[in-house]
Scaffold this active site. Structure first.
Site, PDB file in Angstrom:
ATOM      1  NE  ARG A  15      64.214   0.329  21.036  1.00  0.00           N
ATOM      2  CZ  ARG A  15      64.973   1.417  21.206  1.00  0.00           C
ATOM      3  NH1 ARG A  15      64.431   2.590  21.433  1.00  0.00           N
ATOM      4  NH2 ARG A  15      66.295   1.330  21.160  1.00  0.00           N
ATOM      5  CE  LYS A  59      66.549  -7.570  20.653  1.00  0.00           C
ATOM      6  NZ  LYS A  59      66.521  -6.181  20.222  1.00  0.00           N
ATOM      7  NE  ARG A 111      74.347   0.120  16.828  1.00  0.00           N
ATOM      8  CZ  ARG A 111      74.143   1.038  15.895  1.00  0.00           C
ATOM      9  NH1 ARG A 111      75.116   1.786  15.472  1.00  0.00           N
ATOM     10  NH2 ARG A 111      72.943   1.164  15.348  1.00  0.00           N
TER      11      ARG A 111
HETATM   12  C1  BT5 Z   1      63.085  -5.020  19.550  1.00  0.00           C
HETATM   13  O1  BT5 Z   1      63.416  -4.018  18.678  1.00  0.00           O
HETATM   14  O2  BT5 Z   1      63.859  -5.714  20.128  1.00  0.00           O
HETATM   15  C2  BT5 Z   1      61.583  -5.212  19.702  1.00  0.00           C
HETATM   16  C3  BT5 Z   1      61.120  -6.522  19.145  1.00  0.00           C
HETATM   17  C4  BT5 Z   1      59.667  -6.742  19.407  1.00  0.00           C
HETATM   18  C5  BT5 Z   1      59.120  -7.897  18.635  1.00  0.00           C
HETATM   19  C6  BT5 Z   1      57.701  -8.199  19.031  1.00  0.00           C
HETATM   20  S1  BT5 Z   1      57.151  -9.696  18.366  1.00  0.00           S
HETATM   21  C7  BT5 Z   1      55.540  -9.350  18.831  1.00  0.00           C
HETATM   22  C8  BT5 Z   1      55.317  -7.871  18.541  1.00  0.00           C
HETATM   23  N1  BT5 Z   1      54.888  -7.644  17.189  1.00  0.00           N
HETATM   24  C9  BT5 Z   1      55.814  -6.979  16.467  1.00  0.00           C
HETATM   25  O3  BT5 Z   1      55.712  -6.675  15.264  1.00  0.00           O
HETATM   26  N2  BT5 Z   1      56.872  -6.696  17.251  1.00  0.00           N
HETATM   27  C10 BT5 Z   1      56.665  -7.163  18.605  1.00  0.00           C
HETATM   28  P1  BT5 Z   1      64.889  -3.476  18.465  1.00  0.00           P
HETATM   29  O4  BT5 Z   1      65.513  -3.130  19.772  1.00  0.00           O
HETATM   30  O5  BT5 Z   1      64.725  -2.384  17.472  1.00  0.00           O
HETATM   31  O6  BT5 Z   1      65.679  -4.681  17.880  1.00  0.00           O
HETATM   32  C11 BT5 Z   1      65.561  -5.064  16.557  1.00  0.00           C
HETATM   33  C12 BT5 Z   1      66.884  -5.697  16.166  1.00  0.00           C
HETATM   34  O7  BT5 Z   1      66.985  -6.974  16.802  1.00  0.00           O
HETATM   35  C13 BT5 Z   1      66.997  -5.960  14.675  1.00  0.00           C
HETATM   36  O8  BT5 Z   1      67.519  -4.852  14.002  1.00  0.00           O
HETATM   37  C14 BT5 Z   1      67.946  -7.157  14.639  1.00  0.00           C
HETATM   38  O9  BT5 Z   1      69.271  -6.722  14.759  1.00  0.00           O
HETATM   39  C15 BT5 Z   1      67.613  -7.903  15.924  1.00  0.00           C
HETATM   40  N3  BT5 Z   1      66.669  -9.012  15.691  1.00  0.00           N
HETATM   41  C16 BT5 Z   1      65.708  -9.137  14.745  1.00  0.00           C
HETATM   42  N4  BT5 Z   1      65.033 -10.281  14.894  1.00  0.00           N
HETATM   43  C17 BT5 Z   1      65.587 -10.922  15.946  1.00  0.00           C
HETATM   44  C18 BT5 Z   1      65.332 -12.152  16.600  1.00  0.00           C
HETATM   45  N5  BT5 Z   1      64.369 -12.984  16.223  1.00  0.00           N
HETATM   46  N6  BT5 Z   1      66.118 -12.472  17.655  1.00  0.00           N
HETATM   47  C19 BT5 Z   1      67.084 -11.656  18.088  1.00  0.00           C
HETATM   48  N7  BT5 Z   1      67.373 -10.473  17.516  1.00  0.00           N
HETATM   49  C20 BT5 Z   1      66.628 -10.100  16.463  1.00  0.00           C
END
Ligand code: BT5
Length: 261
Positions: free
Chosen positions: A65, A131, A259
């Site tokens: 997001r 996460k 947070r």
């Molecule tokens: C989310 O955003 O948590 C939504 C993620 C959705 C991903 C899916 S994958 C399939 C589809 N196609 C896409 O392009 N997206 C969706 P948010 O709440 O904004 O969290 C993002 C934050 O999570 C980042 O700023 C990192 O801090 C953390 N993050 C990034 N990659 C991660 C991972 N693989 N595992 C855990 N945390 C992660």
């Protein structure tokens, strides 16, 4: 890291119950893609039907997001998007995000016997405050939504310490195709119920997993940061915060993040 079996359409389909399979209009699996959500948004604009699904083994521009990145390496995670066309616009993105988070938690609880799943409003699935999965909802047109799910099944050792994967917490081998199918199955089972009844049937499960309840937090909005104590969610899926001045404030899905203090 053990090598995970590649995603295969037949195996994913096999995990979907016969009564739900009709919801699956189309299933594509990519080896590499920029973002499954970006792809499905384009497909939606080109007229793809509800129930169009795509997975990828890796994403080069996985999105979270608020223009954040979803780190999407190859080697065994799930990156999935589902296009869902609602008949009426009775839902909000806040409530759908809550419903999808509950649906994922329920699948994980059943599949992996995990009892300590935490949900953090609006879209995070955590274990031990780390996460495990994230949800990205993007609206296209009046009542169509692309539901993106990123679920860590097996992360490389270089991953951030605030992230966690199923392989870190589940002892038995993880059958990714089956898990992918079970997630779709639960979405197909529950989304029609959500469309009819909204969040009401999901509230109990949300409360059970709500990691923010009674926590002191800061809510970040584009205008300002507001601190206070979390008081759960309402039936629209909006976050309720008793701010430091004692007033109750509501926040909806959008440019808001939370947070812990
Ligand atoms: C989310 O955003 O948590 C939504 C993620 C959705 C991903 C899916 S994958 C399939 C589809 N196609 C896409 O392009 N997206 C969706 P948010 O709440 O904004 O969290 C993002 C934050 O999570 C980042 O700023 C990192 O801090 C953390 N993050 C990034 N990659 C991660 C991972 N693989 N595992 C855990 N945390 C992660």
């Amino acid at each position: 890291m053990s090598k995970s079996e590649l995603l295969t359409a037949d195996k994913i389909r096999a995990a979907i119950a016969p009564q739900n399979i009709a919801y699956l209009s189309q299933l594509e699996i990519f080896d590499t893609i920029d973002s499954t959500n970006t792809y499905l948004l384009a497909q939606a604009k080109a007229g793809a039907p509800s129930g169009t699904v795509c997975f990828a083994e890796q994403q080069t521009q996985g999105r979270g997001r608020l223009a954040r990145t979803w780190v999407s390496p190859p080697g065994g995670n799930l990156y999935c998007s589902l296009l869902w066309r609602f008949e009426n616009v009775t839902h909000t993105l806040s409530s759908l995000s809550v419903a999808v988070a509950v649906i994922i938690a329920n699948v994980l609880r059943k599949y992996s016997k995990l009892s300590d799943i935490q949900l953090k409003w609006p879209n995070d699935v955590l274990i031990a405050q780390r996460k495990l999965a994230g949800i990205l909802l993007e609206q296209t047109g009046k009542s169509s939504i692309v539901i993106g799910i990123g679920l860590n099944v097996q992360l490389p050792p270089s991953a951030e310490k605030t992230w966690i994967s199923l392989a870190d917490v589940v002892q038995q081998p993880i059958e990714r195709n089956q898990l992918a199918g079970l997630i779709l199955n639960e979405l197909f089972e529950q989304l029609p119920q959500f469309a009819e009844q909204g969040l009401r049937p999901f509230m109990r499960d949300w409360r059970q997993h709500d990691v923010l309840m009674n926590q002191t937090v800061t809510v970040h909005t584009p205008e300002k940061n507001i601190s206070g104590v979390m008081c759960g969610i309402n039936e629209l899926g909006e976050l309720l915060l008793r701010n430091d001045a004692g007033a109750m404030q509501q926040f909806c899905y959008g440019e808001v993040s939370v947070r812990f203090l």
